[in-house]
Design a protein around this motif. Structure first.
Motif, PDB file in Angstrom:
ATOM      1  N   ILE A 125       0.858  -1.185   0.000  1.00  0.00           N
ATOM      2  CA  ILE A 125       0.000   0.000   0.000  1.00  0.00           C
ATOM      3  C   ILE A 125       0.890   1.229   0.000  1.00  0.00           C
ATOM      4  CG2 ILE A 125      -1.805   1.236   1.263  1.00  0.00           C
ATOM      5  CD1 ILE A 125      -2.100  -1.546   2.854  1.00  0.00           C
ATOM      6  N   CYS A 126       0.765   2.043  -1.038  1.00  0.00           N
ATOM      7  CA  CYS A 126       1.586   3.257  -1.098  1.00  0.00           C
ATOM      8  C   CYS A 126       0.663   4.464  -1.230  1.00  0.00           C
ATOM      9  CB  CYS A 126       2.552   3.195  -2.275  1.00  0.00           C
ATOM     10  SG  CYS A 126       3.618   4.646  -2.358  1.00  0.00           S
ATOM     11  N   ILE A 127       0.753   5.347  -0.261  1.00  0.00           N
ATOM     12  CA  ILE A 127      -0.069   6.555  -0.277  1.00  0.00           C
ATOM     13  C   ILE A 127       0.831   7.779  -0.371  1.00  0.00           C
ATOM     14  CG2 ILE A 127      -1.540   8.023   1.193  1.00  0.00           C
ATOM     15  CD1 ILE A 127      -3.094   5.570   1.971  1.00  0.00           C
ATOM     16  N   THR A 128       0.451   8.711  -1.219  1.00  0.00           N
ATOM     17  CA  THR A 128       1.111  10.012  -1.272  1.00  0.00           C
ATOM     18  C   THR A 128       0.082  11.061  -0.896  1.00  0.00           C
ATOM     19  OG1 THR A 128       2.618   9.281  -3.001  1.00  0.00           O
ATOM     20  CG2 THR A 128       2.359  11.664  -2.727  1.00  0.00           C
ATOM     21  N   VAL A 129       0.408  11.840   0.125  1.00  0.00           N
ATOM     22  CA  VAL A 129      -0.546  12.805   0.633  1.00  0.00           C
ATOM     23  C   VAL A 129      -0.045  14.219   0.333  1.00  0.00           C
ATOM     24  CG1 VAL A 129       0.401  13.073   2.968  1.00  0.00           C
ATOM     25  CG2 VAL A 129      -2.053  13.219   2.631  1.00  0.00           C
ATOM     26  N   MET A 130      -0.977  15.114   0.054  1.00  0.00           N
ATOM     27  CA  MET A 130      -0.638  16.504  -0.229  1.00  0.00           C
ATOM     28  C   MET A 130      -1.404  17.416   0.720  1.00  0.00           C
ATOM     29  SD  MET A 130      -0.715  15.939  -4.284  1.00  0.00           S
ATOM     30  CE  MET A 130      -1.597  14.418  -3.911  1.00  0.00           C
ATOM     31  N   GLY A 131      -0.721  18.414   1.221  1.00  0.00           N
ATOM     32  CA  GLY A 131      -1.357  19.371   2.112  1.00  0.00           C
ATOM     33  C   GLY A 131      -0.855  20.766   1.813  1.00  0.00           C
ATOM     34  N   GLU A 132      -1.377  21.737   2.556  1.00  0.00           N
ATOM     35  CA  GLU A 132      -0.995  23.123   2.310  1.00  0.00           C
ATOM     36  C   GLU A 132      -0.527  23.788   3.594  1.00  0.00           C
ATOM     37  OE1 GLU A 132      -3.541  24.516  -1.519  1.00  0.00           O
ATOM     38  OE2 GLU A 132      -4.504  24.814   0.434  1.00  0.00           O
ATOM     39  N   VAL A 133       0.418  24.682   3.446  1.00  0.00           N
ATOM     40  CA  VAL A 133       0.943  25.414   4.593  1.00  0.00           C
ATOM     41  C   VAL A 133       1.400  26.796   4.102  1.00  0.00           C
ATOM     42  CG1 VAL A 133       3.244  24.335   4.316  1.00  0.00           C
ATOM     43  CG2 VAL A 133       2.578  25.249   6.538  1.00  0.00           C
ATOM     44  N   PRO A 134       1.129  27.847   4.874  1.00  0.00           N
ATOM     45  CA  PRO A 134       1.581  29.172   4.431  1.00  0.00           C
ATOM     46  C   PRO A 134       3.123  29.211   4.391  1.00  0.00           C
ATOM     47  CG  PRO A 134      -0.012  29.358   6.232  1.00  0.00           C
ATOM     48  CD  PRO A 134       0.385  27.912   6.141  1.00  0.00           C
ATOM     49  N   PRO A 135       3.695  29.882   3.393  1.00  0.00           N
ATOM     50  CA  PRO A 135       5.169  29.951   3.287  1.00  0.00           C
ATOM     51  C   PRO A 135       5.781  30.432   4.603  1.00  0.00           C
ATOM     52  CG  PRO A 135       4.160  30.895   1.337  1.00  0.00           C
ATOM     53  CD  PRO A 135       3.033  30.604   2.290  1.00  0.00           C
ATOM     54  N   GLY A 136       6.805  29.724   5.070  1.00  0.00           N
ATOM     55  CA  GLY A 136       7.502  30.105   6.293  1.00  0.00           C
ATOM     56  C   GLY A 136       6.902  29.506   7.557  1.00  0.00           C
ATOM     57  N   ASP A 137       5.691  28.940   7.478  1.00  0.00           N
ATOM     58  CA  ASP A 137       5.038  28.398   8.671  1.00  0.00           C
ATOM     59  C   ASP A 137       5.302  26.914   8.904  1.00  0.00           C
ATOM     60  OD1 ASP A 137       3.981  30.825   9.251  1.00  0.00           O
ATOM     61  OD2 ASP A 137       1.873  30.216   9.171  1.00  0.00           O
TER      62      ASP A 137
END
Lengths: 328, 328
Positions: A125-137
């Motif tokens: 099982i291979c999962i690739t997850v994507m998320g978001e973060v404000p630059p520098g945080d």
């Protein structure tokens, strides 16, 4: 059932956040303006990361949880993931359980399954997850500062305790085993805590190979050392919200040496280990409350390199603890 | 060598495009303002997608190429990828070859390795690739229009021919086998063509399971049918740039029935199949030239559902062609 029916039946749902979800050559996402994209991949192999008899719903949960835990350690907000699955055969009962556990956790975090791959082969099982973060945080490994407090979230050691019961070196009653087993098979990714720590913590990592080993990555990257206390391992304590903090009563019932080994080098905890300036203690506490997540202060970052473990009397413990290495 | 040394030695390089590359809990990328993110995952399993004796450099190339081919089919520009690798053991010769083939292709496309995972287990390679495309420009499967021309890039069938030589059902001289084998083991992702087709083509897919089967996905999604000609299978032809177009002389040397089977349902071609309005023929030709990629017109989209295959005299061929299904 063929490959395409399998995807259609168990893994395809209408896209909400994604511009285009499962079913084309690529998924299409529209990143929020100005945000950085955080990406992590984890691969789970039968016999290495889980046993063949594990409840498939728990396995589905865990496969995504270990990835969400990486986002949590960066302070990123989950957005979407892909799933690549190698299966020995099409087992509909297994697939129904696996996808239900996987998608339940995905829904709880607003993290959308947008694509992937299925093939025949040894279970993987291979999962690739994507998320978001404000630059520098983003919380990173290389930013621990001399004098920082060191904290962990939740409790450590129970997953290893469950593993040792399965290995036959430890025993627990049925209720205790179920409790420890849940920690091994269905870890809680500390996403809300990671988000709350964005402007508070200096460095963070998720504990997957063992607390001391994973903290070691922060120390190496930051060019610092650490002193770790063990008073928090003397008894099970509980956080303001009633949840166990540091170690559970199950772990507190073990002999001191086993307790040290399982808590400090157990692995599979999927808690956060993070550092924050001393003047941020109030803010760390507020982040813990805000995210309803127990947090325990376990030591401090030092200028002197290396990791010193102190017994409850403040004397150095010289014993060595191995961290998990897949090829060691 | 341990897990972390392995990553350090073979897979870690300074990040150029990425804000943060290999080595933290997550990689951090800064998407270009206003662009959509295209994401695709592919998993390659030993014995299913490649044989154990394959040159590791070619395998590294192929593992990324099949993912880049998905980006190409969407008209997306490659940005970054993650690599999750399950290995039976640490074989440094294999790793050196694999990473060199992988990273050479990555460099050629400006696609950066930003993270991933390594574990012990049966050989399994899972890559997730990310690219960018302006909103509305992505080439999708559901947008084929009645009357569209249907095209393929490059040549089809040689990968299957090589496979059949290994299976012992076909034979080739050494030079012929090496040529066919390169097509199977080291496919060329048609990224430049995909980019050039952004404002030109209506629908696209990459040919991985066999031309007719993959075209079938476009037809199903678009709610249309197709007529496919076979005159282009009568002889090997060459594009203006001298490269073979449609089929190679190797395939043209086969009996008619085998030629049909390998070209139309061979699999592992990693060419693009796309549709474009008749009034865009000049533009398709220009895109082919601009990207230095042979393109062959093979049929047209029809209102009548289903796929009709016409022999060189324009009569329907009734034979059925199976597409590759991992669980069929």
């Amino acid at each position: 059932m063929g490959e395409f029916d399998l995807i259609e039946r168990y893994f395809k749902r209408p896209a909400h956040k994604a511009v285009l979800g499962v079913g084309d050559d690529c998924a299409l996402l529209m990143p929020s303006p100005g945000m950085q994209l955080a990406v992590s991949s984890d691969m789970l192999v039968e016999g290495r990361h889980f046993v063949s008899t594990v409840d498939p719903a728990r396995l589905g949960h865990k496969a995504l949880a270990v990835n969400l835990s990486d986002l949590a350690a960066c302070g990123a907000e989950p957005m979407a993931f892909t799933l690549a699955l190698s299966l020995p055969r099409v087992d509909e009962t297994w697939l129904a359980g696996f996808s239900s556990g996987l998608l339940r956790l995905a829904d709880a975090h607003g993290c959308e399954l947008v694509g992937g791959d299925t093939t025949q082969g040894p279970l993987n099982i291979c999962i690739t997850v994507m998320g978001e973060v404000p630059p520098g945080d983003a919380l990173l490994r290389h930013n621990a500062q001399v004098g920082d407090d060191i904290y962990i979230s939740g409790t450590v050691g129970d997953a290893r305790l469950a593993l040792e019961v399965f290995r036959g070196t430890q025993s627990l009653d049925a209720a205790g085993l179920e409790q420890a087993r849940l920690r091994m098979e269905q870890p809680t990714p500390r996403v809300a805590l990671g988000l709350a720590l964005r402007a508070v913590a200096n460095a963070a990592i998720d504990i997957s190979d063992g607390l001391l080993g994973d903290l070691g990555h922060i120390l190496k990257r930051s060019g610092v050392g650490a002193q770790i206390d063990t008073h928090w391992l003397q008894t099970a304590s509980s956080f303001g919200n009633g949840q166990a903090a540091g170690i559970t009563p199950l772990l507190a019932a073990l002999p001191w040496n086993k307790r040290l080994e399982f808590a400090l080098a157990g692995g599979d905890d999927y808690e956060l280990c993070f550092t924050a300036p001393v003047n941020q203690r109030e803010m760390v506490h507020a982040a813990a409350w805000e995210s309803d997540t127990p947090v325990t202060r376990i030591g401090r970052i030092t200028e002197a390199h290396g990791l010193v473990l102190l017994d409850p009397q403040g004397q150095p413990i010289t014993r060595r603890f191995a961290s998990f290495d897949h090829f060691a």
